[in-house]
Design a protein around this motif. Structure first.
Motif, PDB file in Angstrom:
ATOM      1  N   UNK A 105       0.848  -1.196   0.000  1.00  0.00           N
ATOM      2  CA  UNK A 105       0.000   0.000   0.000  1.00  0.00           C
ATOM      3  C   UNK A 105       0.881   1.243   0.000  1.00  0.00           C
ATOM      4  N   UNK A 106       0.608   2.143  -0.923  1.00  0.00           N
ATOM      5  CA  UNK A 106       1.336   3.412  -0.996  1.00  0.00           C
ATOM      6  C   UNK A 106       0.334   4.507  -1.320  1.00  0.00           C
ATOM      7  N   UNK A 107       0.718   5.742  -1.051  1.00  0.00           N
ATOM      8  CA  UNK A 107      -0.248   6.812  -1.240  1.00  0.00           C
ATOM      9  C   UNK A 107       0.335   8.098  -1.773  1.00  0.00           C
ATOM     10  N   UNK A 166       1.894   5.867  -9.508  1.00  0.00           N
ATOM     11  CA  UNK A 166       1.702   4.720  -8.616  1.00  0.00           C
ATOM     12  C   UNK A 166       0.857   3.630  -9.271  1.00  0.00           C
ATOM     13  N   UNK A 167      -0.167   4.034 -10.008  1.00  0.00           N
ATOM     14  CA  UNK A 167      -1.038   3.051 -10.660  1.00  0.00           C
ATOM     15  C   UNK A 167      -0.318   2.264 -11.750  1.00  0.00           C
ATOM     16  N   UNK A 168       0.748   2.826 -12.293  1.00  0.00           N
ATOM     17  CA  UNK A 168       1.470   2.171 -13.386  1.00  0.00           C
ATOM     18  C   UNK A 168       2.649   1.320 -12.924  1.00  0.00           C
ATOM     19  N   UNK A 169       2.922   1.332 -11.629  1.00  0.00           N
ATOM     20  CA  UNK A 169       4.066   0.573 -11.109  1.00  0.00           C
ATOM     21  C   UNK A 169       3.721  -0.911 -10.986  1.00  0.00           C
ATOM     22  N   UNK A 224      -1.086  -1.037  -4.209  1.00  0.00           N
ATOM     23  CA  UNK A 224      -2.413  -0.734  -3.663  1.00  0.00           C
ATOM     24  C   UNK A 224      -2.439   0.768  -3.383  1.00  0.00           C
ATOM     25  N   UNK A 225      -2.984   1.514  -4.339  1.00  0.00           N
ATOM     26  CA  UNK A 225      -2.874   2.974  -4.317  1.00  0.00           C
ATOM     27  C   UNK A 225      -3.967   3.600  -3.457  1.00  0.00           C
ATOM     28  N   UNK A 226      -3.542   4.465  -2.535  1.00  0.00           N
ATOM     29  CA  UNK A 226      -4.458   5.225  -1.693  1.00  0.00           C
ATOM     30  C   UNK A 226      -4.274   6.713  -1.998  1.00  0.00           C
ATOM     31  N   UNK A 227      -5.381   7.404  -2.264  1.00  0.00           N
ATOM     32  CA  UNK A 227      -5.327   8.828  -2.602  1.00  0.00           C
ATOM     33  C   UNK A 227      -6.025   9.623  -1.503  1.00  0.00           C
ATOM     34  N   UNK A 228      -5.350  10.671  -1.014  1.00  0.00           N
ATOM     35  CA  UNK A 228      -5.826  11.450   0.128  1.00  0.00           C
ATOM     36  C   UNK A 228      -6.103  12.902  -0.278  1.00  0.00           C
ATOM     37  N   UNK A 229      -6.910  13.605   0.506  1.00  0.00           N
ATOM     38  CA  UNK A 229      -7.175  15.017   0.201  1.00  0.00           C
ATOM     39  C   UNK A 229      -5.933  15.901   0.291  1.00  0.00           C
ATOM     40  N   UNK A 230      -5.039  15.624   1.259  1.00  0.00           N
ATOM     41  CA  UNK A 230      -3.881  16.496   1.472  1.00  0.00           C
ATOM     42  C   UNK A 230      -2.612  15.679   1.681  1.00  0.00           C
ATOM     43  N   UNK A 231      -1.472  16.333   1.493  1.00  0.00           N
ATOM     44  CA  UNK A 231      -0.183  15.683   1.725  1.00  0.00           C
ATOM     45  C   UNK A 231      -0.016  15.327   3.200  1.00  0.00           C
ATOM     46  N   UNK A 232      -0.596  16.145   4.074  1.00  0.00           N
ATOM     47  CA  UNK A 232      -0.497  15.870   5.511  1.00  0.00           C
ATOM     48  C   UNK A 232      -1.181  14.541   5.862  1.00  0.00           C
ATOM     49  N   UNK A 233      -2.315  14.257   5.197  1.00  0.00           N
ATOM     50  CA  UNK A 233      -3.028  13.000   5.439  1.00  0.00           C
ATOM     51  C   UNK A 233      -2.190  11.798   4.994  1.00  0.00           C
ATOM     52  N   UNK A 234      -1.512  11.946   3.855  1.00  0.00           N
ATOM     53  CA  UNK A 234      -0.667  10.859   3.345  1.00  0.00           C
ATOM     54  C   UNK A 234       0.462  10.564   4.327  1.00  0.00           C
ATOM     55  N   UNK A 235       1.134  11.623   4.754  1.00  0.00           N
ATOM     56  CA  UNK A 235       2.282  11.456   5.654  1.00  0.00           C
ATOM     57  C   UNK A 235       1.857  10.805   6.972  1.00  0.00           C
TER      58      UNK A 235
END
Length: 246
Positions: free
Chosen positions: A119-121, A132-135, A144-155
């Protein structure tokens, strides 16, 4: 440009990512991009207030198109797709991505291929979603791609262990880690991005070639005079030439 002079204000949008662009509790726009815009206004001898609105990165272009804001007050790649939606100035700087992992790199991530099956985001509106989807991993497994509203959420999800890694803005992530020693995160030193694909420009709504021309004139002289370099150094991005030059 006439509208800015008439109304004595300029509206910008930001995803609130230091050191590029943030909004203080008092509503003041701070960071590299607002300082560049202030330099341009001074160059034009225009007395105008910079008003900044914080929003998810993916909302910035729609907000330009709707007229809610006038300028992309953030770091944004000049991709062909985006240039069909809004206009851009000449290149301002280069902002490559970084691979961010939990401190100690417990899953031994050294490359994008190492993310296969894990899982990466990243965050909304970025080109890194497609990356990420092409890796594919060595065994052919996808991320397993996770997309977040902000960079802070990803971190936050990398730090908690919910994600093996994040593919995010290198300057924002390195700045955040340097300013917050308690963050349980680190950049993967073995990961070396391609800077040729990460040129950033200042984005505005289509149909104002005068603004583009005047801004490009200002920025060329600001680069030559060292003004741009001083802005980058003020906000801790050193050596500044890494971001200013290809």
């Amino acid at each position: 440009m006439e509208e800015v002079i008439k109304n004595k204000k300029i509206e910008i949008g930001t995803s609130n990512d230091a050191p590029w662009s943030t909004v203080t509790a008092e509503g003041k726009a701070e960071g590299i991009v607002p300082d560049i815009i202030r330099g341009f206004l001074d160059y034009m001898n225009v007395d105008a207030e910079i008003r900044s609105t914080a929003m998810p990165f993916g909302s910035i272009i729609p907000s330009i198109q709707s007229g809610r804001i006038q300028i992309v007050g953030d770091a944004m790649y000049k991709t062909a797709e985006r240039q069909e939606q809004i206009d851009f100035t000449d290149i301002l700087f280069y902002n490559p991505e970084a691979l961010v992992v939990k401190k100690g790199n417990p899953q031994n991530i050294k490359s994008l291929e190492d993310l296969g099956g894990k899982a990466a985001g990243t965050y909304e509106g970025t080109t890194w979603i497609d990356t990420l989807n092409n890796i594919k991993g060595a065994d052919g497994s996808k991320v397993k791609v996770n997309v977040y509203p902000t960079i802070q959420d990803v971190m936050a999800d990398v730090e908690s262990g919910r994600l093996a890694a994040a593919l995010v803005d290198s300057s924002v992530s390195s700045y955040a880690i340097s300013q917050n020693p308690n963050l349980n995160l680190e950049l993967v030193p073995e990961y070396s991005p391609d800077k040729t694909a990460v040129a950033n420009g200042l984005g505005i709504a289509k149909g104002d070639p005068e603004f583009i021309t005047l801004f490009n004139q200002y920025y060329a002289q600001a680069l030559s005079s060292g003004e741009v370099k001083a802005i980058f150094e003020k906000w801790g991005l050193t050596p500044a030439d890494y971001w200013i030059n290809k």
